[in-house]
Design a protein around this motif. Structure first.
Motif, PDB file in Angstrom:
ATOM      1  N   PHE A   1       0.816  -1.156   0.046  1.00  0.00           N
ATOM      2  CA  PHE A   1       0.119   0.037   0.099  1.00  0.00           C
ATOM      3  C   PHE A   1       0.876   1.316   0.029  1.00  0.00           C
ATOM      4  CE2 PHE A   1      -2.070   3.420   2.737  1.00  0.00           C
ATOM      5  CZ  PHE A   1      -3.095   3.673   1.456  1.00  0.00           C
ATOM      6  N   LEU A   2       2.022   1.335   0.750  1.00  0.00           N
ATOM      7  CA  LEU A   2       2.654   2.449   0.978  1.00  0.00           C
ATOM      8  C   LEU A   2       3.469   2.763  -0.362  1.00  0.00           C
ATOM      9  CD1 LEU A   2       4.367   2.055   4.567  1.00  0.00           C
ATOM     10  CD2 LEU A   2       2.575   3.521   3.854  1.00  0.00           C
ATOM     11  N   VAL A   3       3.924   1.646  -1.287  1.00  0.00           N
ATOM     12  CA  VAL A   3       4.675   1.977  -2.169  1.00  0.00           C
ATOM     13  C   VAL A   3       3.667   2.248  -3.436  1.00  0.00           C
ATOM     14  CG1 VAL A   3       5.987   0.627  -4.135  1.00  0.00           C
ATOM     15  CG2 VAL A   3       6.424   0.401  -1.603  1.00  0.00           C
ATOM     16  N   GLN A   4       2.657   1.749  -3.353  1.00  0.00           N
ATOM     17  CA  GLN A   4       1.690   2.019  -4.666  1.00  0.00           C
ATOM     18  C   GLN A   4       1.016   3.441  -4.211  1.00  0.00           C
ATOM     19  OE1 GLN A   4       0.913  -0.042  -7.246  1.00  0.00           O
ATOM     20  NE2 GLN A   4       2.591  -0.993  -6.559  1.00  0.00           N
ATOM     21  N   ALA A   5       0.862   3.503  -3.064  1.00  0.00           N
ATOM     22  CA  ALA A   5       0.177   5.136  -2.614  1.00  0.00           C
ATOM     23  C   ALA A   5       1.170   6.196  -3.386  1.00  0.00           C
ATOM     24  CB  ALA A   5      -0.169   5.088  -1.416  1.00  0.00           C
ATOM     25  N   MET A   6       2.582   5.930  -2.929  1.00  0.00           N
ATOM     26  CA  MET A   6       3.473   6.890  -3.287  1.00  0.00           C
ATOM     27  C   MET A   6       3.657   7.199  -4.829  1.00  0.00           C
ATOM     28  SD  MET A   6       7.732   6.829  -2.433  1.00  0.00           S
ATOM     29  CE  MET A   6       7.930   5.322  -3.391  1.00  0.00           C
ATOM     30  N   ALA A   7       3.574   5.773  -5.498  1.00  0.00           N
ATOM     31  CA  ALA A   7       3.658   5.915  -7.133  1.00  0.00           C
ATOM     32  C   ALA A   7       2.450   6.696  -7.479  1.00  0.00           C
ATOM     33  CB  ALA A   7       3.606   4.438  -7.451  1.00  0.00           C
ATOM     34  N   SER A   8       1.153   6.243  -6.913  1.00  0.00           N
ATOM     35  CA  SER A   8      -0.029   7.086  -7.216  1.00  0.00           C
ATOM     36  C   SER A   8      -0.182   8.368  -7.194  1.00  0.00           C
ATOM     37  CB  SER A   8      -1.179   6.283  -6.793  1.00  0.00           C
ATOM     38  OG  SER A   8      -1.419   5.052  -7.089  1.00  0.00           O
ATOM     39  N   SER A   9       0.581   8.985  -6.165  1.00  0.00           N
ATOM     40  CA  SER A   9       0.597  10.343  -5.615  1.00  0.00           C
ATOM     41  C   SER A   9       1.550  11.124  -6.505  1.00  0.00           C
ATOM     42  CB  SER A   9       1.267  10.613  -4.249  1.00  0.00           C
ATOM     43  OG  SER A   9       0.332  10.012  -3.317  1.00  0.00           O
ATOM     44  N   ILE A  10       2.780  10.477  -6.982  1.00  0.00           N
ATOM     45  CA  ILE A  10       3.466  11.260  -8.149  1.00  0.00           C
ATOM     46  C   ILE A  10       2.759  11.183  -9.569  1.00  0.00           C
ATOM     47  CG2 ILE A  10       5.523  10.920  -9.416  1.00  0.00           C
ATOM     48  CD1 ILE A  10       6.690   9.269  -6.951  1.00  0.00           C
ATOM     49  N   LEU A  11       1.933  10.090  -9.728  1.00  0.00           N
ATOM     50  CA  LEU A  11       1.283  10.118 -10.784  1.00  0.00           C
ATOM     51  C   LEU A  11       0.115  11.158 -10.959  1.00  0.00           C
ATOM     52  CD1 LEU A  11       0.835   8.913 -13.749  1.00  0.00           C
ATOM     53  CD2 LEU A  11      -0.816   7.069 -12.709  1.00  0.00           C
ATOM     54  N   LEU A  12      -0.645  11.403  -9.734  1.00  0.00           N
ATOM     55  CA  LEU A  12      -1.677  12.285  -9.755  1.00  0.00           C
ATOM     56  C   LEU A  12      -1.036  13.669  -9.924  1.00  0.00           C
ATOM     57  CD1 LEU A  12      -4.423  12.924  -9.234  1.00  0.00           C
ATOM     58  CD2 LEU A  12      -4.124  12.729  -6.899  1.00  0.00           C
ATOM     59  N   PHE A  13       0.234  13.742  -9.172  1.00  0.00           N
ATOM     60  CA  PHE A  13       0.720  15.323  -9.177  1.00  0.00           C
ATOM     61  C   PHE A  13       1.364  15.723 -10.702  1.00  0.00           C
ATOM     62  CE2 PHE A  13       4.982  17.573  -9.250  1.00  0.00           C
ATOM     63  CZ  PHE A  13       4.535  18.810  -8.462  1.00  0.00           C
ATOM     64  N   ILE A  14       1.782  14.782 -11.419  1.00  0.00           N
ATOM     65  CA  ILE A  14       1.991  15.018 -12.665  1.00  0.00           C
ATOM     66  C   ILE A  14       0.693  15.176 -13.597  1.00  0.00           C
ATOM     67  CG2 ILE A  14       3.169  13.893 -14.939  1.00  0.00           C
ATOM     68  CD1 ILE A  14       4.686  12.156 -12.941  1.00  0.00           C
ATOM     69  N   VAL A  15      -0.389  14.520 -13.220  1.00  0.00           N
ATOM     70  CA  VAL A  15      -1.538  14.791 -14.045  1.00  0.00           C
ATOM     71  C   VAL A  15      -1.997  16.091 -13.756  1.00  0.00           C
ATOM     72  CG1 VAL A  15      -4.026  14.168 -14.062  1.00  0.00           C
ATOM     73  CG2 VAL A  15      -2.290  12.419 -14.198  1.00  0.00           C
ATOM     74  N   ILE A  16      -2.088  16.794 -12.458  1.00  0.00           N
ATOM     75  CA  ILE A  16      -2.551  17.923 -11.784  1.00  0.00           C
ATOM     76  C   ILE A  16      -1.813  18.918 -12.652  1.00  0.00           C
ATOM     77  CG2 ILE A  16      -2.639  19.453 -10.287  1.00  0.00           C
ATOM     78  CD1 ILE A  16      -3.328  16.978  -8.206  1.00  0.00           C
ATOM     79  N   ILE A  17      -0.566  19.089 -12.530  1.00  0.00           N
ATOM     80  CA  ILE A  17       0.514  19.865 -13.404  1.00  0.00           C
ATOM     81  C   ILE A  17       0.012  20.033 -14.743  1.00  0.00           C
ATOM     82  CG2 ILE A  17       2.768  20.245 -13.927  1.00  0.00           C
ATOM     83  CD1 ILE A  17       3.698  19.117 -11.521  1.00  0.00           C
ATOM     84  N   TYR A  18      -0.160  18.986 -15.350  1.00  0.00           N
ATOM     85  CA  TYR A  18      -0.579  18.857 -16.763  1.00  0.00           C
ATOM     86  C   TYR A  18      -1.874  19.585 -17.198  1.00  0.00           C
ATOM     87  CZ  TYR A  18      -1.690  17.234 -21.650  1.00  0.00           C
ATOM     88  OH  TYR A  18      -2.036  17.197 -22.855  1.00  0.00           O
ATOM     89  N   MET A  19      -2.906  19.533 -16.018  1.00  0.00           N
ATOM     90  CA  MET A  19      -4.205  20.177 -16.210  1.00  0.00           C
ATOM     91  C   MET A  19      -4.219  21.496 -15.942  1.00  0.00           C
ATOM     92  SD  MET A  19      -6.421  16.975 -14.644  1.00  0.00           S
ATOM     93  CE  MET A  19      -8.036  17.887 -14.836  1.00  0.00           C
ATOM     94  N   MET A  20      -3.249  21.834 -14.955  1.00  0.00           N
ATOM     95  CA  MET A  20      -3.064  23.501 -14.584  1.00  0.00           C
ATOM     96  C   MET A  20      -2.652  24.087 -15.700  1.00  0.00           C
ATOM     97  SD  MET A  20      -1.559  23.063 -10.792  1.00  0.00           S
ATOM     98  CE  MET A  20      -1.263  24.932 -10.789  1.00  0.00           C
ATOM     99  N   ASN A  21      -1.749  23.651 -16.489  1.00  0.00           N
ATOM    100  CA  ASN A  21      -1.381  24.493 -17.688  1.00  0.00           C
ATOM    101  C   ASN A  21      -1.103  25.885 -17.493  1.00  0.00           C
ATOM    102  OD1 ASN A  21      -0.624  24.732 -20.490  1.00  0.00           O
ATOM    103  ND2 ASN A  21      -2.703  25.174 -21.349  1.00  0.00           N
ATOM    104  N   SER A  22      -0.280  26.117 -16.529  1.00  0.00           N
ATOM    105  CA  SER A  22       0.102  27.645 -15.915  1.00  0.00           C
ATOM    106  C   SER A  22       1.417  28.031 -16.658  1.00  0.00           C
ATOM    107  CB  SER A  22       0.219  27.687 -14.600  1.00  0.00           C
ATOM    108  OG  SER A  22       1.136  26.835 -14.007  1.00  0.00           O
ATOM    109  N   ASN A  23       1.846  29.218 -16.539  1.00  0.00           N
ATOM    110  CA  ASN A  23       2.928  29.564 -17.301  1.00  0.00           C
ATOM    111  C   ASN A  23       4.188  29.123 -16.498  1.00  0.00           C
ATOM    112  OD1 ASN A  23       1.766  30.995 -19.289  1.00  0.00           O
ATOM    113  ND2 ASN A  23       1.076  32.782 -17.893  1.00  0.00           N
ATOM    114  N   PHE A  24       3.885  28.817 -14.936  1.00  0.00           N
ATOM    115  CA  PHE A  24       4.988  28.333 -14.210  1.00  0.00           C
ATOM    116  C   PHE A  24       5.645  27.157 -14.927  1.00  0.00           C
ATOM    117  CE2 PHE A  24       6.921  26.333 -10.645  1.00  0.00           C
ATOM    118  CZ  PHE A  24       7.938  27.065 -10.122  1.00  0.00           C
ATOM    119  N   TYR A  25       4.885  26.291 -15.276  1.00  0.00           N
ATOM    120  CA  TYR A  25       5.005  24.850 -15.747  1.00  0.00           C
ATOM    121  C   TYR A  25       5.144  24.671 -17.087  1.00  0.00           C
ATOM    122  CZ  TYR A  25       4.084  23.702 -10.703  1.00  0.00           C
ATOM    123  OH  TYR A  25       4.026  23.478  -9.498  1.00  0.00           O
TER     124      TYR A  25
END
Length: 341
Positions: A61-85
Motif C-alpha cells: 500500500f505504501l509503495v503503490q500510494a507513493m507511485a499514485s501520488s506522483i502520477l496524480l501530481f504530474i496529471v494535476i500539473i498537466y491540467m493546470m497548464n500554467s505559465n510556471f510549468y
C-alpha cells in the motif's frame, strides 16, 4: 461462505479497475482505475494463516500510494497548464520519463524494484500469481500508449542486470519468480518500442508459463529450493517435468518459452542490434540459476523413498501435466502445424 463472497467481490473490483485503466482516454481516469485496482488487491493479500501477509499488504500500500501520488501530481500539473510549468511540460522527454518511472514503480521493474521481492515473499501462491501477472497489465498498457523512443533503453538494460544478479543467490521460489518477472518485463518493454502487439503476445506466454509453475508449487505447498530437492511425494519423472518448465520460463529452446523471445529477437535484429545483443547475453545469466537448480536436483545425491514413485495422481496433477506438456512441447507442435497447414 461470506468470506468467499467478499473475496469474489474484491476480485471483480480488481479486474474492473484494470479494465477502467486500459480503456481510459485521459490520465485522470487511468489514475482512478489504478486506485480501484490497488484498493481491491490489498484485502485479497490478507491471509490469517500467513503472518507475513499483513506486513506485505502494508508495504504494498505504501509503495503503490507513493507511485499514485506522483502520477496524480504530474496529471494535476498537466491540467493546470500554467505559465510556471509550461516550459517544463513542453519538454516531453522529462514528462515521459517521470510517468514511465512511476509506472515502473507500480509494476516493480528495475531500477524501482526494491519493494517487489520482499512483498511477494509474504504472499501465498494465489496472490503471488496475481501480483506477477494481472497487476502488470494496466501499467504495461499505459506505457505502450506512450512515445517511448530511446528513454526506456537504459531502464531495460538496468532491469536485466538487476534481475540476473538478484536471482543468483536466492533460495526462495517466490523471489526467484519475482526476479524472473523483472527480466521478462524488460523484454516486454523492449518489444513496445517497435511493435504495439508483440508485447501482449509475450505477456500471454509469460502468464501461462508462470501459471504452470505456480500451480505445481501451490498443490505441493513448495516455497523454497530445498523442498524441491527433498520432495519425496513424486517420482523423478515429475521432477524432470518441473525443471523443464523452469527452463521453458527462462526461454531455452526448443521449449515454448523461447517463442516470445524469438519474436522479439527477430523484430529488434533489424534496427536495435546492440540492445538485443545485450539482452540475450544478460538473459543467459537468468538461465544460469535455472540450470543450477536442475543440476543440484538431478546430479546431487539425496535420499528417495522407492515406493512413492508409484503414487496415484489426482485430477490436479493431470491438469498440471497437461499444461506442462504444452510448455515443453508447444514450440515443436507450433512448427509442425505451421508446416502442415
Amino acid at each position: 461462505m461470506f468470506k468467499n463472497s467478499y473475496k469474489m467481490l474484491f476480485l471483480f473490483s480488481l479486474m474492473l479497475g484494470t479494465l477502467i485503466t486500459i480503456s481510459s482516454t485521459n490520465w485522470l481516469s487511468a489514475w482512478m482505475g489504478l486506485e480501484i485496482n490497488l484498493l481491491s488487491f490489498i484485502p485479497l493479500m490478507n491471509d490469517n494463516k500467513n503472518l507475513m501477509s499483513t506486513e506485505s499488504s502494508m508495504k504494498y500500500f505504501l509503495v503503490q500510494a507513493m507511485a499514485s501520488s506522483i502520477l496524480l501530481f504530474i496529471v494535476i500539473i498537466y491540467m493546470m497548464n500554467s505559465n510556471f510549468y509550461s516550459n517544463f511540460m513542453n519538454k516531453n522527454i522529462y514528462l515521459n520519463l517521470l510517468i514511465i518511472s512511476t509506472l515502473m514503480l507500480k509494476m516493480g521493474m528495475a531500477p524501482f524494484h526494491f519493494w517487489f521481492p520482499n512483498i511477494i515473499e509474504g504472499l501465498n501462491w494465489i496472490n503471488s500469481l496475481i501480483l506477477l501477472t494481472w497487476q502488470k497489465i494496466a501499467p504495461l498498457m499505459l506505457i505502450s500508449f506512450m512515445n517511448l523512443n530511446k528513454i526506456i533503453i537504459p531502464m531495460i538494460i538496468i532491469s536485466m542486470i538487476m534481475s540476473a544478479i538478484g536471482g543468483l543467490n536466492q533460495t526462495s521460489l517466490r523471489k526467484i519468480m519475482a526476479y524472473s518477472s523483472i527480466n521478462h518485463l524488460s523484454w516486454m518493454c523492449a518489444s513496445m518500442m517497435l511493435n504495439e502487439s508483440i508485447w501482449l503476445n509475450y505477456f500471454l506466454f509469460y502468464s501461462f508459463l508462470s501459471l504452470t509453475l505456480i500451480y505445481y508449487f501451490f498443490i505441493n505447498k513448495l516455497y523454497y529450493m530445498n523442498q524441491l530437492y527433498s520432495n519425496y511425494n513424486y517420482s523423478m519423472e515429475m521432477k524432470l517435468i518441473l525443471f523443464l518448465n523452469f527452463l521453458s520460463l527462462g526461454g531455452l529452446p526448443p521449449f515454448l518459452g523461447f517463442y516470445p523471445k524469438w519474436m522479439v529477437i527477430e523484430l529488434m535484429s533489424m534496427n536495435q542490434i546492440f540492445l538485443i545483443s545485450m539482452m540475450v547475453m544478460l538473459t543467459l545469466l537468468t538461465l544460469f540459476f535455472y540450470i543450477r537448480m536442475c543440476y543440484s536436483s538431478f546430479l546431487l545425491n539425496y535420499y528417495e523413498i522407492k515406493w512413492n514413485n508409484y503414487i496415484n495422481l489426482n485430477n490436479k496433477h493431470y491438469l498440471y501435466l497437461f499444461m506442462s506438456y504444452i510448455s515443453i512441447f508447444g514450440l515443436l507442435l507450433m512448427n509442425i502445424f505451421y508446416f502442415m497447414f
